[in-house]
Design an enzyme around this catalytic site. Structure first.
Site, PDB file in Angstrom:
ATOM      1  CG  HIS A 194       1.150   4.377  -0.603  1.00 51.32           C
ATOM      2  ND1 HIS A 194       0.212   4.830   0.304  1.00 51.32           N
ATOM      3  CD2 HIS A 194       0.461   4.156  -1.753  1.00 51.32           C
ATOM      4  CE1 HIS A 194      -0.968   4.881  -0.265  1.00 51.32           C
ATOM      5  NE2 HIS A 194      -0.852   4.481  -1.517  1.00 51.32           N
ATOM      6  CG  ASP A 205       5.218  -5.328  13.153  1.00 56.74           C
ATOM      7  OD1 ASP A 205       5.085  -5.911  12.058  1.00 56.74           O
ATOM      8  OD2 ASP A 205       5.573  -5.902  14.198  1.00 56.74           O
ATOM      9  CB  SER A 239      -3.826   6.360  -1.971  1.00 53.70           C
ATOM     10  OG  SER A 239      -4.363   5.074  -1.812  1.00 53.70           O
TER      11      SER A 239
END
Length: 382
Positions: free
Chosen positions: A168, A239, A315
Site C-alpha cells: 500500500h 476480503d 508501515s
C-alpha cells in the site's frame, strides 16, 4: 519513551542464562522445504497513471473472525493472488502469471491446523516505543537494515539491492501512488556536518578549527524495479487483500550495509514470548528511527494481530524474531512479516482496531526469494 539506553538495549537483545537454555530447547528455526513459484507467462501492459494518493491508514472489513469463515482458497486462487506486476524506472509495466510446484497445502495453512487460545485483548496504554538516537546503534545491525521509502513508509534491506516494504506504500489497490513514479529509498549513514569553521579562543590569538559534528543522515538511491503481488489489487481479491500487502523494491545502486535474512513465519507459540520486533520511521518522530516490540494477540494463516505502538510512517517495516540456527547453534534474526499498519477489522459484527502484520508463509517466501535472487536454487529451503 525517549532515547533507548544502552543497558536497556542490551537487556532486550541478550537473553538471560535461564531463558537462553529454555529457548535452545523450544525456539529454533525450523528448516522447511518451500514450494516453487514459477513464472508461466509475462505480458507487457500500458504504463501506470501514478495518480493514486498514498494511504495513511488501512480500512479493512475482514478481521480474524471474518477470515476464519472464508473458504480455503484453491490452488488456482493462490496462483492468481501470487501472480504479480513489475514496474520499471522508465514507467514500463509487465504482468506475470505464476504456477506452483511441490506445493504443500498443509504447510501453507499451518495456523488452521494449530489450535491456540485467543489472548486477552491488549489496550493501548503508555507509549512503548524507543527512539534509537545513538548514532552508532542506528547505523549498525540490526537497526541499519531499516530504510525510508520516499512515499512516506519504511522498508527493510533483504539483500544488498532489495528492500521489502508494504504494497500500500506503492499501490492503493487500483493504481500506483503518485510518488511511486520516481521512487527512492533513504539509508541512514554517518556524515560530517559543520566542519571547517574557525573559532577564537587560543592564548596565541590563533583561530582554531571547529570539530565537525558527526550525524546520521539519509543517503537516497533510486528504485529501478518494483514488484507487487496481484492479491493486493482490487478485483483480484477483496476480503483478503491485506494478506498480500507486500512489495519488493530493487535499488539502482547496491548497498554495502548488512541486510536481514528472510524467514518463514512460525506459529505464535513457537516465537519466544510470542513476541515480535520492528523498527520504523514514525511520522511523529521525524528523522528518528523508532524501535518497538510486543506480544502477538492473535493470528491467521496470513496475518499477525498485535498492539505494538506505531504511527503512520512505520508501515512497511520488517517484522523479525530471533531464534537459534539448528546447524550453527547461533542466534539469528530473520524477517517473518511486514508491518502493514493500523486496521479497523470486523470482530463479531463490530469494528475493532488492531495493528496488522503480513506474515511470510512458505508461498510468499518462495515468491519474494525468487524476486530477490532471480533463480529457484537459492529458494528451496526457508
Amino acid at each position: 519513551m525517549g532515547s533507548i539506553p544502552l543497558l536497556l538495549l542490551l537487556f532486550l537483545t541478550v537473553l538471560s542464562p535461564f531463558s537462553r537454555i529454555k529457548a535452545e530447547e523450544n525456539f529454533t528455526w525450523e528448516i522447511k522445504k518451500v514450494p516453487l513459484v514459477i513464472n508461466k507467462k509475462t505480458v507487457t501492459l500500458s504504463s501506470p497513471d501514478f495518480k493514486a494518493e498514498a494511504k495513511r491508514e488501512l480500512n479493512g472489513t475482514c478481521g480474524i473472525e471474518c477470515q476464519s469463515r472464508l473458504p480455503m482458497p484453491s490452488v488456482n486462487d493462490l496462483q492468481d493472488f501470487l501472480s504479480y506486476e513489475t514496474v520499471y524506472e522508465n514507467g514500463t509495466r509487465t504482468s506475470t502469471e505464476v504456477y506452483f510446484r511441490n506445493f504443500d497445502v498443509q504447510a501453507e495453512h499451518e495456523v488452521i491446523k494449530d489450535t491456540h487460545s485467543r489472548r486477552k485483548r491488549h489496550v493501548y496504554g503508555m507509549d512503548s516505543r524507543f527512539s534509537i538516537s545513538d548514532k552508532q546503534f542506528v547505523t549498525n545491525y540490526p537497526f541499519s537494515t531499516s530504510v525510508k521509502v520516499s512515499t512516506g513508509c519504511t522498508g527493510i534491506l533483504v539483500s544488498p539491492k532489495h528492500v521489502l516494504t508494504a504494497a500500500h506504500c506503492i499501490h492503493d489497490g487500483k493504481d500506483y501512488v503518485k510518488g511511486a513514479k520516481k521512487l527512492r529509498v533513504g539509508i541512514l549513514k554517518l556524515r560530517s556536518k559543520g566542519g571547517g569553521k574557525k573559532r577564537k579562543g587560543s592564548k596565541r590569538g590563533k583561530r582554531e578549527a571547529k570539530p565537525a559534528e558527526i550525524k546520521p543522515s539519509f543517503q537516497w538511491t533510486r528504485v529501478k524495479r518494483t514488484q507487487v503481488p496481484k492479491g493486493w489489487f482490487k478485483g483480484v481479491t477483496d476480503d483478503v487483500a491485506v494478506d498480500y500487502d507486500y512489495a519488493i523494491l530493487e535499488l539502482k545502486r547496491p548497498q554495502k550495509k548488512k541486510f536481514m535474512e528472510l524467514g518463514i513465519s512460525p506459529t505464535v507459540k513457537k516465537m519466544p514470548g510470542s513476541r515480535i520486533h520492528f523498527s520504523g520511521f514514525d511520522d511523529d518522530r521525524p528523522g528518528q528511527l523508532v524501535y518497538r516490540f510486543c506480544s502477538v494477540s492473535d493470528e491467521s494463516n496470513d496475518l499477525l494481530y498485535q498492539y505494538c505502538d506505531a504511527q503512520p510512517g512505520s508501515s512497511g517495516s520488517g517484522v523479525y524474531i530471533r531464534l537459534k540456527d539448528p546447524e550453527s547453534k547461533k542466534w539469528r534474526r530473520k524477517i517473518i512479516g511486514i508491518f502493514s499498519g493500523h486496521q479497523w477489522v470486523d470482530v463479531n459484527g463490530q469494528q475493532q482496531d488492531y495493528n496488522v502484520a503480513v506474515r511470510i508463509t512458505p508461498l510468499k517466501y518462495a515468491q519474494i526469494c525468487f524476486w530477490i535472487h532471480g533463480n529457484y536454487a537459492d529458494c528451496r529451503d526457508g
